[in-house]
Motif scaffolding. Structure first.
Motif, PDB file in Angstrom:
ATOM      1  N   LYS A  28      -8.817  23.892 -26.921  1.00  0.00           N
ATOM      2  CA  LYS A  28      -8.138  22.620 -26.705  1.00  0.00           C
ATOM      3  C   LYS A  28      -8.303  21.740 -27.935  1.00  0.00           C
ATOM      4  N   VAL A  29      -7.258  20.989 -28.235  1.00  0.00           N
ATOM      5  CA  VAL A  29      -7.338  19.999 -29.301  1.00  0.00           C
ATOM      6  C   VAL A  29      -7.626  18.670 -28.621  1.00  0.00           C
ATOM      7  N   MET A  30      -8.786  18.109 -28.910  1.00  0.00           N
ATOM      8  CA  MET A  30      -9.212  16.877 -28.261  1.00  0.00           C
ATOM      9  C   MET A  30      -8.958  15.687 -29.178  1.00  0.00           C
ATOM     10  N   TRP A  31      -8.604  14.565 -28.567  1.00  0.00           N
ATOM     11  CA  TRP A  31      -8.360  13.320 -29.290  1.00  0.00           C
ATOM     12  C   TRP A  31      -9.083  12.214 -28.528  1.00  0.00           C
ATOM     13  N   ASP A  32     -10.202  11.795 -29.034  1.00  0.00           N
ATOM     14  CA  ASP A  32     -11.044  10.776 -28.393  1.00  0.00           C
ATOM     15  C   ASP A  32     -11.351  11.109 -26.933  1.00  0.00           C
ATOM     16  N   GLY A  33     -11.701  12.370 -26.681  1.00  0.00           N
ATOM     17  CA  GLY A  33     -12.114  12.786 -25.345  1.00  0.00           C
ATOM     18  C   GLY A  33     -10.993  13.181 -24.406  1.00  0.00           C
ATOM     19  N   ILE A  34      -9.745  13.128 -24.873  1.00  0.00           N
ATOM     20  CA  ILE A  34      -8.595  13.502 -24.038  1.00  0.00           C
ATOM     21  C   ILE A  34      -7.847  14.621 -24.748  1.00  0.00           C
ATOM     22  N   GLU A  35      -7.443  15.642 -23.978  1.00  0.00           N
ATOM     23  CA  GLU A  35      -6.743  16.775 -24.574  1.00  0.00           C
ATOM     24  C   GLU A  35      -5.364  16.358 -25.076  1.00  0.00           C
ATOM     25  N   LEU A  36      -5.055  16.761 -26.303  1.00  0.00           N
ATOM     26  CA  LEU A  36      -3.742  16.544 -26.891  1.00  0.00           C
ATOM     27  C   LEU A  36      -2.842  17.690 -26.427  1.00  0.00           C
ATOM     28  N   LYS A  37      -1.675  17.363 -25.873  1.00  0.00           N
ATOM     29  CA  LYS A  37      -0.775  18.373 -25.306  1.00  0.00           C
ATOM     30  C   LYS A  37       0.421  18.609 -26.215  1.00  0.00           C
ATOM     31  N   LYS A  38       0.997  19.801 -26.125  1.00  0.00           N
ATOM     32  CA  LYS A  38       2.213  20.119 -26.891  1.00  0.00           C
ATOM     33  C   LYS A  38       3.304  19.129 -26.527  1.00  0.00           C
ATOM     34  N   GLY A  39       4.001  18.626 -27.533  1.00  0.00           N
ATOM     35  CA  GLY A  39       5.085  17.676 -27.311  1.00  0.00           C
ATOM     36  C   GLY A  39       4.631  16.232 -27.296  1.00  0.00           C
ATOM     37  N   GLN A  40       3.328  16.007 -27.217  1.00  0.00           N
ATOM     38  CA  GLN A  40       2.801  14.648 -27.190  1.00  0.00           C
ATOM     39  C   GLN A  40       2.882  14.049 -28.587  1.00  0.00           C
ATOM     40  N   ILE A  41       3.394  12.808 -28.675  1.00  0.00           N
ATOM     41  CA  ILE A  41       3.501  12.146 -29.971  1.00  0.00           C
ATOM     42  C   ILE A  41       2.531  10.979 -30.106  1.00  0.00           C
ATOM     43  N   GLY A  42       1.895  10.585 -29.006  1.00  0.00           N
ATOM     44  CA  GLY A  42       0.963   9.463 -29.047  1.00  0.00           C
ATOM     45  C   GLY A  42       0.390   9.190 -27.673  1.00  0.00           C
ATOM     46  N   ARG A  43      -0.176   8.000 -27.539  1.00  0.00           N
ATOM     47  CA  ARG A  43      -0.710   7.574 -26.247  1.00  0.00           C
ATOM     48  C   ARG A  43      -0.593   6.061 -26.157  1.00  0.00           C
ATOM     49  N   VAL A  44      -0.559   5.576 -24.930  1.00  0.00           N
ATOM     50  CA  VAL A  44      -0.581   4.137 -24.697  1.00  0.00           C
ATOM     51  C   VAL A  44      -1.815   3.822 -23.855  1.00  0.00           C
ATOM     52  N   THR A  45      -2.451   2.718 -24.210  1.00  0.00           N
ATOM     53  CA  THR A  45      -3.586   2.202 -23.449  1.00  0.00           C
ATOM     54  C   THR A  45      -3.160   0.854 -22.905  1.00  0.00           C
ATOM     55  N   MET A  46      -3.291   0.672 -21.611  1.00  0.00           N
ATOM     56  CA  MET A  46      -2.872  -0.571 -20.972  1.00  0.00           C
ATOM     57  C   MET A  46      -3.857  -1.689 -21.318  1.00  0.00           C
ATOM     58  N   THR A  47      -3.328  -2.799 -21.801  1.00  0.00           N
ATOM     59  CA  THR A  47      -4.171  -3.930 -22.195  1.00  0.00           C
ATOM     60  C   THR A  47      -4.200  -5.025 -21.136  1.00  0.00           C
ATOM     61  N   LYS A  48      -3.372  -4.872 -20.103  1.00  0.00           N
ATOM     62  CA  LYS A  48      -3.339  -5.838 -19.006  1.00  0.00           C
ATOM     63  C   LYS A  48      -3.195  -5.093 -17.688  1.00  0.00           C
ATOM     64  N   SER A  49      -3.671  -5.672 -16.631  1.00  0.00           N
ATOM     65  CA  SER A  49      -3.498  -5.113 -15.285  1.00  0.00           C
ATOM     66  C   SER A  49      -2.326  -5.786 -14.592  1.00  0.00           C
ATOM     67  N   GLY A  50      -1.836  -5.131 -13.555  1.00  0.00           N
ATOM     68  CA  GLY A  50      -0.876  -5.770 -12.668  1.00  0.00           C
ATOM     69  C   GLY A  50       0.583  -5.558 -12.992  1.00  0.00           C
ATOM     70  N   PHE A  51       0.918  -4.921 -14.102  1.00  0.00           N
ATOM     71  CA  PHE A  51       2.326  -4.639 -14.328  1.00  0.00           C
ATOM     72  C   PHE A  51       2.610  -3.192 -13.951  1.00  0.00           C
ATOM     73  N   SER A  52       3.867  -2.821 -13.914  1.00  0.00           N
ATOM     74  CA  SER A  52       4.252  -1.502 -13.401  1.00  0.00           C
ATOM     75  C   SER A  52       4.650  -0.548 -14.509  1.00  0.00           C
ATOM     76  N   ILE A  53       4.461   0.740 -14.223  1.00  0.00           N
ATOM     77  CA  ILE A  53       5.179   1.758 -14.971  1.00  0.00           C
ATOM     78  C   ILE A  53       6.359   2.125 -14.093  1.00  0.00           C
ATOM     79  N   PHE A  54       7.414   2.634 -14.716  1.00  0.00           N
ATOM     80  CA  PHE A  54       8.673   2.834 -14.012  1.00  0.00           C
ATOM     81  C   PHE A  54       9.073   4.297 -14.000  1.00  0.00           C
ATOM     82  N   LYS A  55       9.952   4.619 -13.044  1.00  0.00           N
ATOM     83  CA  LYS A  55      10.573   5.940 -13.023  1.00  0.00           C
ATOM     84  C   LYS A  55      12.074   5.737 -12.977  1.00  0.00           C
ATOM     85  N   MET A  56      12.798   6.722 -13.463  1.00  0.00           N
ATOM     86  CA  MET A  56      14.250   6.655 -13.492  1.00  0.00           C
ATOM     87  C   MET A  56      14.796   7.278 -12.204  1.00  0.00           C
ATOM     88  N   GLU A  57      15.555   6.487 -11.448  1.00  0.00           N
ATOM     89  CA  GLU A  57      16.202   6.972 -10.227  1.00  0.00           C
ATOM     90  C   GLU A  57      17.658   6.532 -10.239  1.00  0.00           C
TER      91      GLU A  57
END
Length: 129
Positions: A28-57
């Protein structure tokens, strides 16, 4: 006898190199304790609580769930428009970084997440697997 010895040596070397290659590719290729996956270009870290992530419907973004400060998600794509940057998190989920114009200028400020990219060395390791 020589042919048999040479054939046996060839088979042993072949299986030895095959085992080494499969072991290297399964690491596994690890990046700060989290496995880096094929196709992954980055990561986001949430800086605030209470907002939503969305899905497309049906062509519309609908809230999927609320996030907590400090949650980390893999990013597989980025889509921008005039006011927001949307991050594709996989599984048809999206997070957006809201951008508001400051005093009518083109400077953007308000962020609800932090986007990071892995080093080129980590990406090269991942692509060699």
């Amino acid at each position: 006898m020589r042919k048999l010895s040479f054939s046996l040596l060839t088979v042993i070397l072949f299986f030895s190199f095959s085992a080494l290659e499969s072991e290297a590719s399964s690491q596994k290729v690890m990046w700060d304790g989290i496995e880096l996956k094929k196709g992954q270009i980055g990561r986001v870290t949430m800086t605030k609580s209470g907002f939503s992530i969305f899905k497309m419907e049906n062509g519309k973004m609908v809230p999927a769930r609320h996030v907590k400060k400090g949650e980390v998600f893999r990013v597989y794509g980025i889509y921008r428009d005039e006011y927001t940057t949307n991050y594709a998190l996989g599984a048809n989920l999206y997070a957006y970084r809201s951008s508001h114009r400051k005093d009518g200028s083109n400077e953007y400020f308000q962020k609800n997440l932090k986007y990071e990219t892995p080093s080129k060395a980590k990406l090269n390791l991942l692509n060699k697997r």
